[in-house]
Design a protein around this motif. Structure first.
Motif, PDB file in Angstrom:
ATOM      1  N   ASP A 708     -28.888  35.232  67.442  1.00 35.11           N
ATOM      2  CA  ASP A 708     -28.754  33.852  66.991  1.00 35.11           C
ATOM      3  C   ASP A 708     -29.405  33.753  65.621  1.00 35.11           C
ATOM      4  N   ASP A 709     -29.678  32.524  65.151  1.00 32.35           N
ATOM      5  CA  ASP A 709     -30.238  32.393  63.802  1.00 32.35           C
ATOM      6  C   ASP A 709     -31.746  32.609  63.755  1.00 32.35           C
ATOM      7  N   GLY A 710     -32.378  32.775  64.932  1.00 35.47           N
ATOM      8  CA  GLY A 710     -33.808  33.044  64.976  1.00 35.47           C
ATOM      9  C   GLY A 710     -34.695  31.850  64.719  1.00 35.47           C
ATOM     10  N   ILE A 711     -34.121  30.682  64.594  1.00 31.75           N
ATOM     11  CA  ILE A 711     -34.880  29.482  64.209  1.00 31.75           C
ATOM     12  C   ILE A 711     -34.653  28.316  65.155  1.00 31.75           C
ATOM     13  N   THR A 712     -33.396  28.079  65.514  1.00 31.15           N
ATOM     14  CA  THR A 712     -33.018  26.869  66.239  1.00 31.15           C
ATOM     15  C   THR A 712     -33.570  26.870  67.656  1.00 31.15           C
ATOM     16  N   PRO A 713     -34.281  25.810  68.058  1.00 27.66           N
ATOM     17  CA  PRO A 713     -34.747  25.727  69.452  1.00 27.66           C
ATOM     18  C   PRO A 713     -33.573  25.641  70.412  1.00 27.66           C
ATOM     19  N   GLN A 716     -29.408  28.999  72.895  1.00 26.64           N
ATOM     20  CA  GLN A 716     -28.406  29.338  73.898  1.00 26.64           C
ATOM     21  C   GLN A 716     -27.845  28.088  74.548  1.00 26.64           C
ATOM     22  N   GLU A 717     -28.723  27.140  74.870  1.00 25.31           N
ATOM     23  CA  GLU A 717     -28.250  25.897  75.488  1.00 25.31           C
ATOM     24  C   GLU A 717     -27.288  25.158  74.556  1.00 25.31           C
ATOM     25  N   LYS A 718     -27.484  25.300  73.259  1.00 25.82           N
ATOM     26  CA  LYS A 718     -26.616  24.650  72.276  1.00 25.82           C
ATOM     27  C   LYS A 718     -25.379  25.475  71.955  1.00 25.82           C
ATOM     28  N   GLY A 719     -25.293  26.672  72.510  1.00 24.43           N
ATOM     29  CA  GLY A 719     -24.142  27.524  72.265  1.00 24.43           C
ATOM     30  C   GLY A 719     -24.168  28.228  70.932  1.00 24.43           C
ATOM     31  N   LEU A 720     -25.299  28.203  70.242  1.00 25.19           N
ATOM     32  CA  LEU A 720     -25.398  28.789  68.901  1.00 25.19           C
ATOM     33  C   LEU A 720     -25.909  30.225  69.001  1.00 25.19           C
ATOM     34  N   TYR A 721     -25.107  31.088  69.594  1.00 26.77           N
ATOM     35  CA  TYR A 721     -25.520  32.470  69.821  1.00 26.77           C
ATOM     36  C   TYR A 721     -24.310  33.314  70.153  1.00 26.77           C
ATOM     37  N   GLU A 722     -24.524  34.619  70.222  1.00 29.08           N
ATOM     38  CA  GLU A 722     -23.522  35.506  70.783  1.00 29.08           C
ATOM     39  C   GLU A 722     -24.212  36.661  71.487  1.00 29.08           C
ATOM     40  N   LEU A 723     -23.497  37.267  72.410  1.00 24.86           N
ATOM     41  CA  LEU A 723     -23.972  38.430  73.148  1.00 24.86           C
ATOM     42  C   LEU A 723     -23.066  39.612  72.855  1.00 24.86           C
ATOM     43  N   LYS A 745     -20.516  29.226  69.643  1.00 25.24           N
ATOM     44  CA  LYS A 745     -20.438  28.494  68.381  1.00 25.24           C
ATOM     45  C   LYS A 745     -21.039  29.317  67.252  1.00 25.24           C
ATOM     46  N   ALA A 746     -20.546  29.087  66.056  1.00 27.80           N
ATOM     47  CA  ALA A 746     -21.050  29.820  64.902  1.00 27.80           C
ATOM     48  C   ALA A 746     -22.480  29.400  64.589  1.00 27.80           C
TER      49      ALA A 746
END
Length: 823
Positions: A708-713, A716-723, A745-746
């Motif tokens: 993820d971006d390493g910053i946003t709390p 994962q719950e916000k969908g701002l990640y990938e596996l 999400k991007a």
């Protein structure tokens, strides 16, 4: 009988020392509401609540005016089926995993998991003039982990653990009470017992009476929790499921930190940061100890603002550091001294804890005369948070909360609403962390908090804290103790426990003036920082007499330590994924060896540990060691540095030189890595190395990378990640490796595609065929020419196969066919 009088006297003394059980409770009736069984007795109610399928909470109503919450439990009950069965002599409360049996006369409880006995009350709840608590039976051979920070050995059976968070300045090879105690223990019989009480007290683990576990406290709740699991790892996961999981910290928190007691001026701080980059050391944070708010150690605590004589332009300094990718962390304490700039303001805002007469309580302690912030009072914590918020608005990225036991906590202090200091002493740091976490989320919703806190309670991990092991001495036994402390903290949910790398206290210094020269043990320093490269947090820290930062050491030391820090940064995809897994499951990054195969024989081992799921680290903790004995769990393991193969299920002896400590990789492991970077601001996974450790004994394995971006709390719950998911299969003479990309999400920095370099280890000869996404690749035995072109190369000396290719879609497949792959 030669001495009847003496024997009678001894018996009287023993009876006097035992708790009183007069008026043991008798069952009257019961009622089930939801997952809670309420039991009426002749002395008040008792509740048994299924907090989850794997945990029961037991609370006794002791009919007092004061009511204490559970600080440990998160407050969320996990839904599970419960059933009640009444017999003539007992009541059974069942979940799909556990059964609580409540004997009616006298009221007493015992617990089992799927028919296997776990724990039973001896005489259960007791109370006397000075304390209340519980007594449980221990089997003769039972072993116990836990209790948080102590230096007692891994098996703590036969010890008394004070429940009294306190300083332990200069500790080394033994300390029964320290900064962060946790009133919970894990048994090798596969249960955890949590004494859910925040008051000063003790856990007697069979010391006073060989087969009795007794917990007691001077006040607070009459409550405990029993957690069970199929394995030791399950117990930790089930415990964090009800006490709360640690949220992901900002990714930069996993990088190298420059820290010392302490940087005295802005010019000095700037020079230290610049020296790291000049000496080719990665750096992600600089930490300012108490000189940022005052010129001296004593007299200034509570200023909560810059000493601008020494730091004339802190806002500019912080901004300049940020441009370099370096974050600024400031120490704060919960004390306001009467000599500080904020004293009158603190009084006017009623921010201080009070005495029995309702007046601000003042007292003398090491740093001066003053008072303590009442963290339990919303008005007081609002005032204190406002000062922290001002610093964060200046660009400060993290807060270091020191002395949060609290270090000075007079017993006659009264906290809001009407709690005595002794009754909530061990929850003070917990409440401080809770306040900071909640208000940070409210005022800085797009920024993950960095909260380094010296003390807390069971469950404090859910507020995102990073604890450390306090003011440890610079000795070899103290280094050994750090493994024990890290493991003991990890099994009670505190995954980010770490140490002042290199040690803090120079015991041969007569004075703590920051100037007295002391001896420097170069070997100890190197070994400590090598170990630190595989701790959750990497933070050298020391008194001024011996600079903690590796950039101030000799060339050999710098070269060795630089290599380890670089290794840590290269392994950041592995570490960050382990941190993410901790946030989802509660599994710590630093794990006891007993987690590897659930082997009780390794229950007491602290010579090595698992770092994540697939790396095993064996720190060198003996001076002038030439070899290290390493107990390898079952399976095949590879030396991380040389690739040498070892058979597990035995203790192996490996030679050690000053440049390395033993690190092993599990066969079947995928170990992701990136190239060299100078700060985690530049972290990217668009160029990814994926090491696979092949062995014919492993027919299938899986792994993954979280990004993820390493910053946003709550990314994962916000969908701002990938596996990124990886699978291997070995069938006959063909190794199959599959890669899949699970997009959501991007997010900032998300790669559109990745340049992959898959390195397969333990390949004896060049394979006959390599296929990438169905396309046959030519195997080059002379190496690759570099660049991003697709290609395959085999190294006979390294016994590795390297496969380069661009990964553009959501899937990729590799097939390696060779009849001579190592078995």
């Amino acid at each position: 009988m030669r001495y009847p009088g003496l024997i009678i006297y001894g018996a009287i003394c023993l009876l006097a020392a035992l708790p009183s059980f007069a008026g043991a409770r008798e069952y009257v009736s019961h009622k089930l509401e939801g997952q809670t069984l309420s039991i009426a007795t002749d002395e008040g109610n008792v509740t048994v609540r299924a907090v989850s399928a794997d945990a029961f909470e037991i609370v006794y109503d002791i009919n007092e005016d004061k009511q204490f919450p559970s600080f440990a439990l998160s407050g969320e009950t996990q839904q599970t089926d419960v059933q009640v069965e009444e017999n003539e002599d007992s009541i059974l409360l069942r979940t799909p995993a556990m059964t609580a049996t409540i004997e009616k006369s006298p009221l007493r409880m015992r617990y089992d998991r799927q028919g296997a006995a776990l724990l039973s009350e001896e005489k259960g709840f007791f109370t006397d003039d000075k304390s209340r608590g519980f007594r449980f039976d221990l089997t003769a051979s039972e072993r116990l982990w836990g209790g948080g920070q102590r230096v007692l050995g891994m098996d703590r059976r036969g010890e008394i653990l004070p429940l009294d968070n306190r300083g332990a300045y200069g500790y080394s090879d033994r300390s029964d009470a320290m900064y962060y105690g946790v009133p919970a223990v894990i048994s090798d019989r596969k249960y955890m017992l949590l004494f859910d009480n925040s008051a000063r007290g003790e856990m007697d683990l069979g010391k006073s009476e060989a087969n009795i576990l007794q917990v007691k406290a001077s006040g607070g709740r009459a409550a405990y929790v029993v957690v069970a699991g199929q394995s030791y790892a399950d117990i930790v996961q089930n415990y964090t499921a009800i006490t709360g999981k640690q949220p992901l910290p900002p990714r930069w928190a996993l990088g190298n930190m420059a820290s010392r007691f302490g940087y005295r001026t802005e010019a000095e701080t700037r020079s230290v940061v610049d020296k790291h980059f000049a000496e080719d050391f990665p750096l992600d944070a600089v930490i300012l100890d108490l000189f940022w708010f005052g010129p001296d150690i004593k007299g200034h605590m509570g200023n909560l603002d810059w000493n601008r004589s020494a730091f004339p332009n802190p806002e500019g300094m912080i901004a300049d550091f940020k441009k370099k990718g370096v974050n600024t962390i400031l120490i704060t304490e919960p004390f306001i001294l009467s000599t500080s700039k904020r004293w009158e303001e603190a009084l006017a805002n009623q921010a201080l804890a009070r005495d029995a007469a309702g007046q601000p309580k003042t007292f003398d302690f090491y740093f001066g005369n003053g008072g303590l912030i009442d963290m339990f009072d919303p008005k007081a914590s609002d005032w204190f948070w406002a000062k922290n918020r001002d610093l964060l608005n200046q660009g400060v990225a993290g807060i270091w909360g020191d002395l949060g036991e609290p270090e000075a906590h007079p017993s006659d202090i009264v906290h809001t609403p009407n709690w005595g200091a002794d009754e909530v002493h061990n929850a003070y740091g917990h409440q401080w962390a809770r306040m900071m976490s909640e208000k940070w989320a409210q005022d800085f919703p797009n920024q993950r908090p960095f909260l380094m806190m010296r003390s807390g309670f069971a469950g404090t991990q859910r507020f995102g804290i990073i604890p450390w092991s306090g003011d440890v001495s610079k000795t070899w036994p103290a280094l050994q103790a750090q493994i024990e402390i890290a493991l003991q903290m990890s099994v009670v949910g505190l995954a980010y426990s770490h140490s002042d790398l290199g040690g803090f206290v120079a015991l041969d210094s007569a004075v703590d003036d920051g100037k007295t020269a002391v001896a420097f043990d170069k070997e100890l320093y190197i070994r400590w920082l090598q170990f630190g490269a595989f701790q959750p947090v990497f933070r050298p820290h020391s008194q001024e007499q011996i600079p903690a930062e590796p950039v101030f050491q000799d060339e050999q030391t710098k070269d060795i330590v630089r290599r380890y820090i670089r290794t840590r940064y290269r392994l950041m995809p592995y570490l960050y994924t382990a941190a993410w897994q901790n946030s989802r499951t509660g599994m710590p990054m630093t794990r006891p060896l007993a987690f590897a195969s659930d082997d009780p024989a390794m229950f007491t081992d602290q010579s090595a540990f698992l770092w994540g799921n697939d790396l095993l680290v064996a720190p060198v903790t003996q001076k002038a060691a030439t070899s290290k004995s390493v107990p390898l769990p079952a399976g095949i393991w590879f030396d991380y540095w040389t690739g040498a193969k070892f058979f597990g299920g035995q203790t192996v002896s490996v030679p050690v030189a000053i440049k390395d400590i033993p690190v092993f990789v599990r066969a079947g492991a995928f170990i992701p890595a990136i190239g060299d970077i100078d700060t985690l601001r530049d972290y990217r996974t668009d160029r990814l190395k994926l090491h696979y450790y092949h062995d014919g004994s492993v027919t299938a394995s899986t792994s993954q990378i979280y990004d993820d971006d390493g910053i946003t709390p709550a990314s994962q719950e916000k969908g701002l990640y990938e596996l990124l998911n990886f699978q291997s299969a070995y069938v006959k003479d063909t190794l199959l490796i599959g890669l899949t990309r699970e997009r959501h999400k991007a997010y900032a920095g998300q790669p559109a595609q990745r340049q992959m370099q898959v390195i397969v280890h333990n390949i004896d000869k060049a394979p006959r065929r390599v296929m990438v996404d169905g396309k046959k690749m030519v195997v080059n035995k002379g190496g690759l020419n570099g660049g991003d072109k697709a290609g395959v190369a085999y190294s006979a000396s390294g016994r590795t196969l390297t496969i380069n290719f661009p990964w553009r879609g959501d899937k990729a497949n590799i097939a390696v066919r060779s009849g001579s792959a190592a078995n």
